[in-house]
Design an enzyme around this catalytic site. Structure first.
Site, PDB file in Angstrom:
ATOM      1  N   GLU A 120       0.820  -1.209   0.000  1.00 46.70           N
ATOM      2  CA  GLU A 120       0.000   0.000   0.000  1.00 46.70           C
ATOM      3  C   GLU A 120       0.858   1.265   0.000  1.00 46.70           C
ATOM      4  O   GLU A 120       0.532   2.247  -0.675  1.00 46.70           O
ATOM      5  CB  GLU A 120      -0.943   0.007   1.214  1.00 46.70           C
ATOM      6  N   ARG A 153       0.588   3.794  -3.191  1.00 47.09           N
ATOM      7  CA  ARG A 153      -0.080   5.057  -2.871  1.00 47.09           C
ATOM      8  C   ARG A 153       0.920   6.199  -2.673  1.00 47.09           C
ATOM      9  O   ARG A 153       0.798   7.254  -3.303  1.00 47.09           O
ATOM     10  CB  ARG A 153      -0.957   4.908  -1.623  1.00 47.09           C
ATOM     11  N   ASP A 185      -5.310 -10.144  -7.902  1.00 45.41           N
ATOM     12  CA  ASP A 185      -5.637  -9.281  -9.039  1.00 45.41           C
ATOM     13  C   ASP A 185      -4.440  -8.636  -9.728  1.00 45.41           C
ATOM     14  O   ASP A 185      -4.202  -8.825 -10.929  1.00 45.41           O
ATOM     15  CB  ASP A 185      -6.635  -8.208  -8.605  1.00 45.41           C
ATOM     16  N   GLU A 192     -12.454   0.156  -9.804  1.00 46.96           N
ATOM     17  CA  GLU A 192     -12.084  -0.778 -10.874  1.00 46.96           C
ATOM     18  C   GLU A 192     -13.013  -0.729 -12.078  1.00 46.96           C
ATOM     19  O   GLU A 192     -12.565  -0.785 -13.235  1.00 46.96           O
ATOM     20  CB  GLU A 192     -12.006  -2.207 -10.319  1.00 46.96           C
TER      21      GLU A 192
END
Length: 597
Positions: free
Chosen positions: A200, A204, A330, A499
């Protein structure tokens, strides 16, 4: 007197010469434009003729090759999804419409309307930022209902601000951008105790800093300094026996990092950011560390290109009995393609692995619901057994795949710029599947009472063994009496994820179909109606099947960084961030393509 007459004579001739040259130049320019237009029209006419062709023989060979490969689970019957003749013809019409728009040379219809809608998204971005800046400026997270911020470490790591900086910049909110940027470079320090998520924080914070550095003109040395410092501290996590990092990173490294089990997607979704950081700083050790992870993944055992959702850090092998394209799986598939694109398609191994993975997805995971004929991507459970279980569950996270398939099919080029004969049977199949999946994802929105999608859904599925509905409770159907989507009580919340909108944006750019923009507008209207607070920005929702939906005291940074950014770009007609020149990281930070030399 005679001198003046001579001068007038000379200047008159000169002026007539200038006029003659100007006339000849204009005629030449007209001639060039006319013949260029004729050549362009001739090319377009040729391409339009090609658009009616369906490569049946090539597609049959592709299907034969797929079915003739050894099965990962030979005793099990699998969906073996394939594009139908009707879908092939529909794609031809999409291609023809795109080419005709190119032929006419006209801007998309109604751009004034879309500009107004883009400005409404810009206002939503500012609304979100203003609430955060008022109640929680400098904090990592924002809680809009309680009007407070929260940090993940002692003094915070710039989580919120770094993640939204490039959104502010791309939307033209320069004052807000400047305030956020100045806070980071004057106040933020990574030299503090604390543990953060490696994944993360990379996508980010590091991704946000790198993107802001690029889009601010690649001259802001302070932003690059922060990115380099953070990258150096996070890269310490790669110093393990196999190069497989733990999921958590410490900002003040002491001792030697240790990992036993790591999430597949989290350790394979660091590469775009660290490779670009290596390019900018010249510190190739950043690139080498994340490439070492991919090398291990390439060597590990797969199931027809598909991988389980955990990695044993000691052996560098995939473990766990679940394969899915949702959480923990994913972005492994996403970054296979995007790494290949990032370095201008100069690393064919990455594309080969991506193609193999998509072959596995079509062979084992894609199927169609019985009543509404919705194409979706399921999961595999117990993959270590001879006969795994197919689970008809699809996370909203999986909706990224529609855009990814379209991006891989054209490498970001619009269909209006591609001779149809250059689209292979696999490219066409990927475009068809992309459009079908995007339609299914929109059903996840359109069939709830709020017009917003839940976190995940289940589909009506006929079991091959029992020929009956598997895992389906009709009391939780979204559409009665024969709808195919079910949402269980614990899955009805919405974090306002991006998404689906990401895929709508990519499909709009590639196909030019207005329906993707209209779908995005419907989602935005639902967000404004149900997730917006009067003065406190936006909030997550607990149940999108209930009107009004109860709220959660949380606003994820990705709502501004991704959801609103993709909506802004979807409605923007200026071709900002062309897909042939940039690649979006999994947090929607656009980074430029480059080569290592």
């Amino acid at each position: 007197m005679r001198t003046r007459q001579l001068w007038r004579s000379l200047t008159g001739r000169r002026w007539r010469s200038v006029q003659l040259i100007a006339v000849l130049f204009s005629l030449g320019l007209y001639y060039f434009k006319f013949h260029a237009s004729q050549r362009s029209q001739s090319t377009t006419d040729l391409w339009l003729k090609q658009a009616d062709y369906i490569p049946e023989e090539e597609y049959d060979l592709l299907l034969l090759e797929r079915s003739s490969r050894p099965h990962a689970w030979p005793r099990h019957a699998w969906p073996h999804w394939r594009a139908s003749p009707e879908q092939q013809r529909e794609l031809n019409q999409v291609i023809k419409t795109a080419l005709q728009s190119r032929s006419h040379g006209a801007a998309a219809r109604g751009e004034e309307l879309w500009s107004m809608r883009r400005d409404q998204v810009k206002a939503a971005i500012k609304h979100s930022w203003d609430a955060y800046a008022r109640d929680a400026f400098g904090s990592d997270e924002y809680h809009p209902l309680s009007h407070r911020g929260e940090n993940m470490t002692q003094s915070g790591v710039g989580y919120f601000i770094a993640d939204v900086l490039d959104t502010l910049l791309l939307a033209g909110l320069t004052e807000e951008y400047t305030r956020g940027r100045n806070h980071l470079v004057s106040t933020l320090t990574f030299d503090q105790p604390g543990v953060v998520s490696l994944f993360e924080t990379t996508i980010r914070v590091l991704g946000g800093l790198l993107s802001a550095y690029y889009w601010s003109g690649e001259t802001d040395a302070e932003l690059l300094r922060l990115a380099d410092e953070l990258g150096g501290r996070l890269a310490w996590s790669f110093d393990t026996e196999n190069g497989i990092p733990p999921e958590m990173a410490v900002l003040r490294p002491t001792g030697k990092p240790f990992a036993s089990l790591s999430s597949t997607s989290e350790i394979t979704t660091l590469q775009l950011e660290f490779r670009y950081l290596a390019k900018l700083t010249g510190k190739l050790e950043y690139r080498d560390s994340v490439d070492r992870i991919m090398d291990a993944m390439f060597k590990a055992r797969k199931f027809d290109g598909l991988v389980p959702i955990f990695v044993n850090a000691k052996t560098a092998d995939f473990v766990n009995d679940t394969i899915r394209l949702g959480s923990r799986g994913d972005s492994y598939y996403e970054y296979l393609l995007k790494q290949h694109l990032q370095t201008r398609q100069s690393e064919p191994m990455l594309r080969s692995e991506y193609d193999a993975a998509m072959e596995g997805v079509k062979r084992y995971l894609v199927t169609v619901s019985p009543n509404q004929k919705l194409t979706y991507v399921g999961e595999l459970l117990q993959v270590g057994h001879e006969e795994p279980l197919f689970n008809p569950k699809m996370d909203h996270l999986v909706c990224f795949l529609a855009g990814n398939l379209a991006l891989g099919a054209t490498q970001g080029r619009a269909l209006s710029d591609i001779p149809p004969s250059q689209l292979s049977a696999r490219d066409r199949e990927d475009l068809i599947l992309a459009r079908e999946l995007a339609d299914t994802c929109m059903h996840m929105y359109n069939e709830t009472n709020t017009g917003l999608a839940p976190e995940l859904v289940y589909f009506r599925h006929n079991s091959a063994k029992t020929d009956s509905d598997a895992h389906f409770d009709i009391s939780d159907q979204l559409v009665h009496p024969d709808g195919d989507i079910l949402v269980r009580s614990g899955d009805r919340h919405s974090l306002l994820r991006p998404e689906t909108i990401e895929s709508l944006f990519v499909l709009w750019r590639i196909t030019g179909e207005e329906k993707w923009r209209e779908s995005g507008w419907r989602i935005f209207c639902s967000l404004e109606k149900w997730a917006r607070l009067p003065v406190d920005g936006f909030s997550s929702l607990r149940d999108v099947t209930t009107v009004p939906p109860p709220r959660d005291d949380k606003l994820e940074t990705f709502f501004v960084s991704e959801t609103l950014k993709y909506l802004y770009l979807l409605f923007d007609g200026s071709e900002t961030v062309p897909l042939t020149r940039y690649v979006f990281n999994t947090e929607a930070h656009p980074l430029p393509l480059f080569t290592w030399d």
